[in-house]
Design an enzyme around this catalytic site. Structure first.
Site, PDB file in Angstrom:
ATOM      1  N   CYS A 274      -0.014   3.890   2.664  1.00 47.87           N
ATOM      2  CA  CYS A 274       0.422   3.450   3.998  1.00 47.87           C
ATOM      3  C   CYS A 274       1.836   3.961   4.292  1.00 47.87           C
ATOM      4  CB  CYS A 274       0.403   1.928   4.123  1.00 47.87           C
ATOM      5  SG  CYS A 274      -1.258   1.215   4.023  1.00 47.87           S
TER       6      CYS A 274
ATOM      7  N   CYS B  48       0.827  -1.217   0.000  1.00 51.91           N
ATOM      8  CA  CYS B  48       0.000   0.000   0.000  1.00 51.91           C
ATOM      9  C   CYS B  48       0.861   1.268   0.000  1.00 51.91           C
ATOM     10  CB  CYS B  48      -0.905  -0.052   1.235  1.00 51.91           C
ATOM     11  SG  CYS B  48      -1.714   1.492   1.650  1.00 51.91           S
TER      12      CYS B  48
END
Length: 108
Positions: free
Chosen positions: A35, A32
């Site tokens: 993230c 991700c």
């Protein structure tokens, strides 16, 4: 100085619901991109609020039980628990200022 505690499904109940102070749960994934942008802010919160807030993180792919329990639909995701109750929920990238506002709102 506080740090982010990495936990798993098996530790979730104990680390989140057996705590006297509020707990911020950060759901993330290695694949991700957002993230990676949010992680430094999560570390900052753990350091800044260590006296009043516990910060834990869970990788979503390896921990489906906690993901289901917290109804995580996308990452990054945040869940803030206070007195065993979910008080704040956020999905998607979040800036440091917005994160600070979210945490302050729950601690004050």
């Amino acid at each position: 100085m506080g740090s982010v505690l990495e936990i798993t499904d098996t530790e979730f109940e104990k680390e989140v619901f057996s705590e006297d102070k509020p707990v911020l749960v950060y759901f993330w994934a290695s694949w991700c991109g957002p993230c990676r942008l949010v992680s430094p802010s999560i570390d900052w919160v753990a350091n800044t609020y260590s006296d009043r807030l516990k910060v834990v993180k869970l990788e979503v792919d390896a921990n489906p039980d906690a993901v289901a329990k917290c109804k995580v639909e996308g990452v990054p995701a945040l869940r803030l628990f206070k007195d065993k109750e979910l008080v704040k929920s956020h999905e998607g990238a979040i800036g440091k200022q917005q994160l600070q506002t979210l945490v302050d709102g729950c601690l004050n």
